[in-house]
Every structure is written in structure tokens, then in C-alpha cells.
Design an enzyme around this catalytic site. Structure first.
Site, short mmCIF file in Angstrom:
data_model
loop_
_atom_site.label_atom_id
_atom_site.label_comp_id
_atom_site.label_asym_id
_atom_site.label_seq_id
_atom_site.Cartn_x
_atom_site.Cartn_y
_atom_site.Cartn_z
CG HIS A 104 -3.52 -3.56 3.34
ND1 HIS A 104 -2.40 -3.29 3.35
CD2 HIS A 104 -4.11 -2.10 1.72
CE1 HIS A 104 -3.05 -1.37 3.62
NE2 HIS A 104 -3.32 -1.45 3.14
CD GLU B 166 -1.58 -6.46 4.77
OE1 GLU B 166 -1.25 -6.41 3.77
OE2 GLU B 166 -1.08 -4.97 5.50
CB CYS C 128 -0.75 0.06 1.09
SG CYS C 128 -2.36 1.63 0.83
#
Ligand code: GLN
Length: 531
Positions: A510, A512, A384
Site C-alpha cells: 500500500h 498510499e 493490493c
């Protein structure tokens, strides 16, 4: 339609006991018994969501696929169980009051005086039960944030008390407490637990199961004592000792029969398929214990706090376990990254992650860090804001665009290589300009990311306002930074990579948020494997 069973998880004595890990572990165990579960978090604070909270106060802000900014515990829920949470899984006092006040303004209450009981508590009860609509879930686990005795949590506990009456055998309460060890006396103390249970009882809630957090092993005598003082049957008192890894918690709970006790409280039998379905989890934990070779990843960010980049840390760790590498994480504060310190701070690292973030603090340090990793061919993963820094660094130092920046940081920049979309600029309310939740991303054939994902189109979660400015696209591509992931609807750039380098990929989204224990994210896997 089947009746959902409800499990309420509360915490006593102190905060930070790991209720999120316990709730996630319970979810995992029930899944391994063949049940469909969901886990939701009810937070007593007044913010509508944690989107505006400083990560120093509250850790990372986790984002669901449907674009809700939530508590980081939802990340644990998803990583442990592989479930996908939604707007229903994260509720705050702010959201409850907002809904009640809106109803009041609409005239829904027909002239009644609006009160905490029953209006607020009814709204809480409705939200708790919302996940049961559609009959998808066998179990709905509800974690109540905060600690018993907090003023803010009172309406939530009253709602639980009422629900337990209404739902009868379809609801149980699990209370997590702490048993401190007094070194000077050489003793483990159960008194705080007894007090905490008394407090719950005084609110009309009798816990069915107690989970005792402890640094030292508790012997049977202590567990028996707690059981008899707290009106809980002895097989319903389990201990959660400190363990080397949070991923061992479900196995530890299983060894003590927590799953059997929970099912027993609902009058349900333990299922036979059980052992087999925990096998994968056990295998993962065995791999984790067996890790020997290690790699060091530098996390370049501005919050020196474990929880601030929780999902990134866990994604790296999990990918490492699957790849047979222990990932050591070195936090590097980008605020202190003056050019003369870069070499010292970044040398010796096997790879670097440039973290997400907002605002100008620590920005130049991040750009310098990218310059170093790009010019030294160190594997780099920009997430990001991290991806945006890769773009800015490339613009300044490869394309020679002096003063190139993101208009978030420098609205006057001569080269706004990162900018807000025109359609977004028109919106005045900052909250409305955020791109949140999962969007499609088309991967360019032949690119490295296309190979990593093994798919043409993926869906990834976003949380940002600014975008790669497509006016510069051609220049970047010509000079070797390729835009290899695009949003098929609006052509926004989602991924950049430099194919010539060992590993240099930035994602506007993102990854994650969607990496789980049993299904690590392909980008994290490939990054860790490359180290
Ligand atoms: N501040 C950047 C933006 O809003 C990046 C946000 C982030 O890293 N989550 O676009």
C-alpha cells in the site's frame, strides 16, 4: 534527559469536528518552531484495533510501518508531519483492558481488586507516557477519540485529569468544540461550547485553549464571550472556520497565533526559525489554490464513502498538487460494473485506481474494469487487491487460464494465480495470517518502477493474506506482464507491470500509507504525471 511536554486534545458538542486534522496541524506548527513531536490517538471503543471494523463504520484502516492496524487519523498525523507512527501511537480501550487483564492473570497486582480507577487509568497514563521514553520528543500530542460525555471516554478523561496534576506545567488541554449557525435566527450560538466546557470542568479538567469549529466567521465579540464564560484567556480562543482544503488549517491556526499561545502556556518562547520552516507548507497551499488543469481518476472500489479510501484519495490529491494538476476523483462502485455498463462507467477517465479490499463482493466488477483499462490502454494503478485483480484478469484473458482466481474468493479455482503461502495456511487464526507492516522490496533493474523510485530496494507497508503464485511467474513474464518488485527474503512478488502500456502497475503493498504532503509517494507522482 529533557522533559516531554504533553498536549491533550479533546472534542465536545458533536463528533466529526476534525480533531485529527487539528492535532496534525498543531504537530506541524510545533515542528515549524523547531520541535520534535509525536501524535498518538486513544480510541474509547472496545475493539483491540480497527482491523476488523467495516470501513462503512470507521473509514479506512491505516497501517503503521511496524504493522499495526490503526485509525485513519494516524494517516493525517503522518501526512501532515512526516513522522512515522508506531504501535505506541494507537491505543484503544480494548488494548488497555487486554493488558490489564493479562497482568491480573499473571498475578502482577498481588491480590488486589482490579478497578477502573486506578488500574485502567494507570494503564492509560503509562501508555500516554510511553512515547516519552528515550527522550526523543519535545511534545507528545494525545488525541482522545469520541466526544466529551460519552460513557466510554470517562476513564481516558480521568487519566488526563490525573496527569495534568502530576505533570504540572508540562501538560495542557486543548478542547475542540462547535459553534452552530442558526439560519432562521441568523445567529451563531456559543451555548453548546459553554456546556461542553462545563462538562469538562465537572470532570476536573480546565481547558487551556479552545478551538471553535464554525461554518461562519466568528467576530472578536464572540471569541471574547467564550473566553470569559469558559475561564480561558482571550488569546487562547481560536476559530477553525471551514476552509476549502484541510491543508490550509495549519496556516489558519498560525495566523491566529495558536503556536504562540501553546508555547506561552508552557512558558516557552516562540522560536525565530519559525517563518522559514512554514514556507514549504505555504508554497504547497499556494500551489493547491492555483490548480487549474484537471484530470479525472476513477476509483474502482466497493465502499462509496469518502473515508473508506482516505489515504488513496489524499495521495492522489497531494501528488496532483505537486504535479500542477487538480485530480478529480470519480468513485465507481464495482458491484454495479456489469460488462454492459463498463464502457459508460469508465470512458472519459484519464486514469483508474483499482482499490484494495477483502472478500468477494464487487470482485468481478473489478476484474472487468481491469480488462477495459488494459485493452484501452488507460493508465491503471492496482493497489493490493487491485494488483491481484490485474493478475487474475491477465491470467484469464491473456494467458487463457479459464476460471483463474484468488483462492480467497474461489478456493476451488483450477488456476490459483493468487494464493496463500504454504507457511501461512498452517496458521489457524486468521489474524495471524495477515502480512502487516513494512517489508523490503527489491526492484528489477531496467523496470519502470526502478526508474520511478530511483532506488534498488524500497520498504513498503502491507496488509493482506494472499500473494502472487510463483508457479505461474514464467507464463506471466513470457506474455508481457512483468514482476518487477520482489521481496528479497522470500521472493514474493510485490509489483507487476506491463511495460508496453502507458501506465499499468500493480503493487501488493500500500504506497498510499507513506505518501505525505511534503514527500508525495513516487508511484502516485508518476501515475498522476502520466495522466
Ligand atoms: N484480500 C486480499 C488479501 O488478503 C487483498 C487485501 C487488501 O487489498 N488489503 O490478500
Amino acid at each position: 534527559m529533557k522533559d516531554a511536554k504533553y498536549i491533550f486534545v479533546t472534542g465536545g458538542v458533536v463528533s466529526s469536528l476534525g480533531k485529527g486534522i487539528i492535532s496534525s496541524s498543531i504537530g506541524r506548527l510545533l515542528q515549524s518552531c523547531g520541535y520534535n513531536v509525536t501524535i498518538q490517538k486513544f480510541d474509547p471503543y472496545i475493539n483491540i484495533d480497527p482491523g476488523t471494523l467495516n470501513p462503512y463504520e470507521h473509514g479506512e484502516c491505516y497501517v503503521t510501518e511496524d504493522g499495526v492496524e490503526t485509525d485513519l487519523d494516524l494517516g493525517h498525523y503522518e501526512r501532515f508531519t512526516g513522522i512515522r507512527t508506531t504501535v505506541r501511537n494507537s491505543v484503544t480501550t480494548g488494548k488497555i483492558y487486554q493488558a490489564v487483564i493479562e497482568k491480573e492473570r499473571r498475578g502482577d497486582y498481588l491480590g488486589k481488586t482490579i478497578q477502573v480507577v486506578p488500574h485502567i487509568t494507570n494503564e492509560i497514563k503509562d501508555r500516554i507516557k510511553a512515547n516519552a521514553e528515550g527522550g526523543e520528543f519535545d511534545f507528545i500530542i494525545t488525541e482522545i477519540g469520541g466526544t466529551i460525555g460519552d460513557i466510554e471516554s470517562a476513564p481516558f478523561l480521568e487519566a488526563i485529569r490525573q496527569l495534568r496534576w502530576e505533570l504540572g506545567r508540562n501538560a495542557i488541554c486543548i478542547h475542540l468544540t462547535y459553534v452552530p449557525y442558526l439560519r432562521a435566527a441568523g445567529e451563531l450560538k456559543t451555548k453548546p461550547t459553554q456546556h461542553s466546557v462545563k462538562e469538562l470542568q465537572s470532570l476536573g479538567i480546565q481547558p487551556d485553549i479552545l478551538i471553535l469549529r464554525t461554518e461562519k466567521h466568528l467576530d472578536q465579540g464572540i471569541l471574547q464571550k467564550v473566553a470569559s464564560f469558559c475561564n480561558v484567556s482571550p488569546d487562547c480562543v481560536v476559530q477553525s472556520e471551514d476552509l476549502p482544503s484541510i491543508y490550509e488549517v495549519p496556516l489558519n491556526m498560525h495566523r491566529q497565533g495558536l503556536d504562540r499561545s501553546i508555547l506561552g502556556r508552557f512558558g516557552m518562547a516562540d522560536s525565530a526559525s519559525h517563518k522559514q520552516s512554514l514556507a514549504q507548507w505555504e508554497e504547497f497551499v499556494q500551489k493547491e489554490k492555483a490548480l487549474h488543469s484537471s484530470v479525472t481518476v476513477g476509483l474502482v472500489g466497493k465502499y462509496d464513502l469518502q473515508d473508506a479510501y482516505k489515504s488513496i484519495r489524499e495521495s492522489l490529491h497531494i501528488a496532483g498538487i505537486h504535479a500542477g494538476k487538480k485530480v478529480e476523483i470519480k468513485f465507481i462502485n464495482s458491484e454495479n460494473l456489469e460488462p454492459q455498463f463498463i464502457e459508460e462507467a469508465l470512458s472519459g477517465l484519464d486514469g483508474v485506481v483499482i482499490c484494495p479490499g477483502f472478500g468477494s463482493r464487487g470482485i468481478e466488477g473489478k476484474i472487468e474494469a481491469v480488462r477495459f483499462t488494459r485493452t484501452h490502454n488507460i493508465p491503471t494503478f492496482g493497489i493490493c487487491l487491485g494488483m491481484q485483480m490485474m493478475v487474475i484478469e491477465f491470467a484469464r484473458n491473456v494467458l487463457g487460464l479459464k476460471g483463474a482466481h484468488s483462492s480467497e474468493i474461489d478456493p476451488q479455482t483450477p488456476h490459483n494465480v493468487i494464493d496463500m503461502m504454504e507457511s501461512q495456511k498452517a496458521l489457524k487464526n486468521l489474524g495471524g495470517t495477515m502480512r502487516l507492516g513494512a517489508y523490503a522490496c527489491e526492484l528489477i533493474p531496467g523496470s519502470r518502477v526502478r526508474g520511478i523510485y530511483g532506488q534498488d530496494v524500497v520498504k513498503e507497508r502491507h496488509r493482506h493474506r494472499y500473494e502472487f503464485n510463483n508457479d505461474y511467474l514464467h507464463q506471466f513474464e513470457q506474455a508481457g506482464m512483468r514482476c518487477t518488485g520482489r521481496n528479497p527474503e522470500n521472493d514474493l512478488v510485490e509489483i507487476v507491470e506491463i511495460p508496453q502500456m502507458k501506465w499499468f502497475i500493480g503493487t501488493q503493498f500500500h504506497p498510499e500509507y507513506s505518501s505525505t504532503v511534503l514527500r508525495p509517494h513516487p508511484l502516485f507522482m508518476d501515475f498522476v504525471k502520466s495522466l
